[in-house]
Design an enzyme around this catalytic site. Sequence first.
Site, mmCIF file in Angstrom:
data_model
loop_
_atom_site.group_PDB
_atom_site.id
_atom_site.type_symbol
_atom_site.label_atom_id
_atom_site.label_comp_id
_atom_site.label_asym_id
_atom_site.label_seq_id
_atom_site.Cartn_x
_atom_site.Cartn_y
_atom_site.Cartn_z
ATOM 1 N N HIS A 1 21.747 9.738 -56.004
ATOM 2 C CA HIS A 1 22.781 10.520 -56.689
ATOM 3 C C HIS A 1 23.388 11.705 -55.996
ATOM 4 O O HIS A 1 22.635 12.461 -55.567
ATOM 5 C CB HIS A 1 22.406 10.735 -58.228
ATOM 6 C CG HIS A 1 23.529 11.220 -58.891
ATOM 7 N ND1 HIS A 1 24.423 10.591 -59.639
ATOM 8 C CD2 HIS A 1 23.791 12.522 -59.294
ATOM 9 C CE1 HIS A 1 25.275 11.268 -60.362
ATOM 10 N NE2 HIS A 1 24.946 12.560 -60.176
ATOM 11 N N ASP B 1 25.647 11.422 -73.511
ATOM 12 C CA ASP B 1 26.052 12.274 -72.577
ATOM 13 C C ASP B 1 27.537 11.983 -72.318
ATOM 14 O O ASP B 1 28.232 13.056 -72.052
ATOM 15 C CB ASP B 1 25.397 11.631 -71.308
ATOM 16 C CG ASP B 1 26.059 12.425 -69.903
ATOM 17 O OD1 ASP B 1 25.973 13.453 -69.646
ATOM 18 O OD2 ASP B 1 26.557 11.356 -69.268
ATOM 19 N N ARG C 1 31.969 19.393 -72.435
ATOM 20 C CA ARG C 1 31.719 20.061 -71.455
ATOM 21 C C ARG C 1 33.074 20.610 -70.423
ATOM 22 O O ARG C 1 33.290 21.573 -69.974
ATOM 23 C CB ARG C 1 30.424 19.843 -70.746
ATOM 24 C CG ARG C 1 29.114 19.969 -71.433
ATOM 25 C CD ARG C 1 28.089 19.339 -70.675
ATOM 26 N NE ARG C 1 27.916 19.802 -69.630
ATOM 27 C CZ ARG C 1 27.292 19.043 -68.491
ATOM 28 N NH1 ARG C 1 27.145 17.735 -68.670
ATOM 29 N NH2 ARG C 1 27.137 19.713 -67.219
ATOM 30 N N SER D 1 22.277 15.721 -68.108
ATOM 31 C CA SER D 1 23.329 14.465 -67.812
ATOM 32 C C SER D 1 23.077 13.595 -66.764
ATOM 33 O O SER D 1 23.233 12.306 -66.911
ATOM 34 C CB SER D 1 24.823 15.340 -67.559
ATOM 35 O OG SER D 1 25.783 14.537 -67.437
ATOM 36 N N LYS E 1 21.451 9.384 -67.216
ATOM 37 C CA LYS E 1 22.051 8.167 -66.604
ATOM 38 C C LYS E 1 21.244 7.362 -65.477
ATOM 39 O O LYS E 1 21.322 6.100 -65.493
ATOM 40 C CB LYS E 1 23.529 8.517 -66.039
ATOM 41 C CG LYS E 1 24.505 8.746 -67.472
ATOM 42 C CD LYS E 1 25.728 9.149 -66.510
ATOM 43 C CE LYS E 1 25.548 10.637 -66.092
ATOM 44 N NZ LYS E 1 26.746 11.503 -66.469
HETATM 45 N N1 URA Z 1 27.612 14.748 -62.683
HETATM 46 C C1 URA Z 1 27.029 14.302 -64.010
HETATM 47 O O1 URA Z 1 26.915 13.083 -64.200
HETATM 48 N N2 URA Z 1 26.707 15.221 -64.939
HETATM 49 C C2 URA Z 1 27.125 16.515 -64.763
HETATM 50 O O2 URA Z 1 26.783 17.150 -65.674
HETATM 51 C C3 URA Z 1 27.365 16.963 -63.396
HETATM 52 C C4 URA Z 1 27.704 16.146 -62.570
#
Ligand code: URA
Length: 438
Positions: free
Chosen positions: A82, A161, A168, A183, A187
Amino acid sequence: MTAYEIISKKRDGFELSEEEIGYMINGYAEGRIPDYQMSALLMAIFLRGMNKQETMTVTKNMLYSGEVVDLSSIPGVKVDKHSTGGVGDKVSIILAPVVAAAGVPVPMISGRGLGHTGGTLDKLESIPGFRVDYSIKEYKEKIARVGTCLIGQTPDICPADKKMYALRDVTATIQSIPLITGSIMSKKLAEGIDALVLDVKTGHGAFMQKHEDSVALAKQLISVGEAFGKPTVAYITDMNEPLGNAVGNWLEIVECIDGLHGEGPDDLMEVTHQLCGAMIYLGKKAASIEEGVEISKEMIRSGKAWDKFLEIAEEQNGDVDILKNPLRYPKPAFQAQVPAAESGYVASIHSLEVGLTAVTLGAGRQKADDLIDPKAGIVLHKKAGQAVEAGEPIMSVYTDREEVLKAAVERLGKAVAYSAQPVESKALIHEYLDKNSL
Ligand code: URA
C-alpha cells in the site's frame, strides 16, 4: 454516554475508551451520529491526536464495520503493498504482476485519485474494458486463478471508513496519523492479507511532507499490522518529484508497459523492485529482501511479469490488444510543450504543482463526481539532476481542454527550479522500517 461528552473529552486532550470510540464510529456508520458531530470529533482527533491503543481501537471498529475477506482457502502467503499516495505513483500496476509471477498471491483493493494524487483504479480503468468492480466472491476466484486481482473498495469493505473518509476529505482532517492509520489498515486487513509492505511517501507531493511525520505514520501502521498478527514493513520514499516520467492515467499505463518490458525509468523501477523484493520475501519465496529484489528483476527480464499482466488484463475484461499496441489509443485533442526557462541543471520539479496541474488538464477530479479524461496528463522529459538548455522542452502537456492549456504550461514552468551547478542526486528510498524499528 453522549456524542457531546465524547467530543468534549477529546477536545480537552483526554484518551477515549474502547466503548466511546465504538459508540461514535458504529453510530456514524449506522446513521445515528450526524455528520456535524462526527466532523467535530474528527477535528478534535486531528488537533489532539490519539495514542496507540486508541488508534488500534479506531482500526478495529472500521475493520469490523464490514466484511473481512477470508483467503485461507488459497495456498501461499498473501501479501499486498500500500502506498500513502503520490504523483506519478504507478508502482502497483507493475508490482502486482511481478509478485504474482514470482508465486506470491497479491490481494489488492485500491483507491481512486484523491486531490493531487492519482489512484490505481483510475489508471486501470483507462485500459478499455478493464473492470475493477468485482464482487468479493469473484475477487477470491480471480486471485485463486491468476494470483492477483485489483479491485476497488466494495460497499461491504469497511463502510465506516468510506463514510468517514468522505467527511475527512471536506473537513480538512485527512492529515492525521491515527485517522490515516485506521483508514489504511482497516482496508488492508479486510482484503485478506497475511503480510503487508507499505510505501510511505514523504515530500511536497505526499500527505506527509516532513520526514519525521512520515516515520511516525509508518511506525503506527506497522504497530497496528503487527498487533493483528500480520508481518508489516515500510519504506519511506521520496515524493518531492513525481515518480517516473508520466503523470495521468493512460500515460502512466504506457509507462507501466515500458516498465514491464524492462524499459521503465530508473526511479520508478528502483522503488518498484525494492517493494516487490520485500513482498516476495514476506511471501516466503526468497530468503532475504535482496534475493526478492533479484527475483523481481528476473520476472521482468524473463517476460513472466508481462505475460502475467496480460493475463490479469484478460481476466479483468481489459483490451489486451491495445496493451500490446498502445499507439492505437485515442489521442488527446491538444498538446503543448513547457520550455526550460534557463540553461544549467534541473534542481527540482515540484510534484504537488505537477499533480494539481494534471487535475486541471482532466487527469483527476476537482469534484467527487467529475469524469476523468484518461488521455490527459503530463510527461516529464527532464528530472532533477539532469542538464538542460534554455528553450528545450522540459515537459509535454496533453488535454482535450484547450482553455486550460496556456495556464497549465505557465504553472508547470514555475514548478521547475534550476541550478547553474550540477545538482547532487537525492536518495529515493529514505529508510526501511519494521517491527524492530518501533
Ligand atoms: N489513504 C487512505 O486510504 N486513507 C487515508 O486516510 C489516507 C490515504
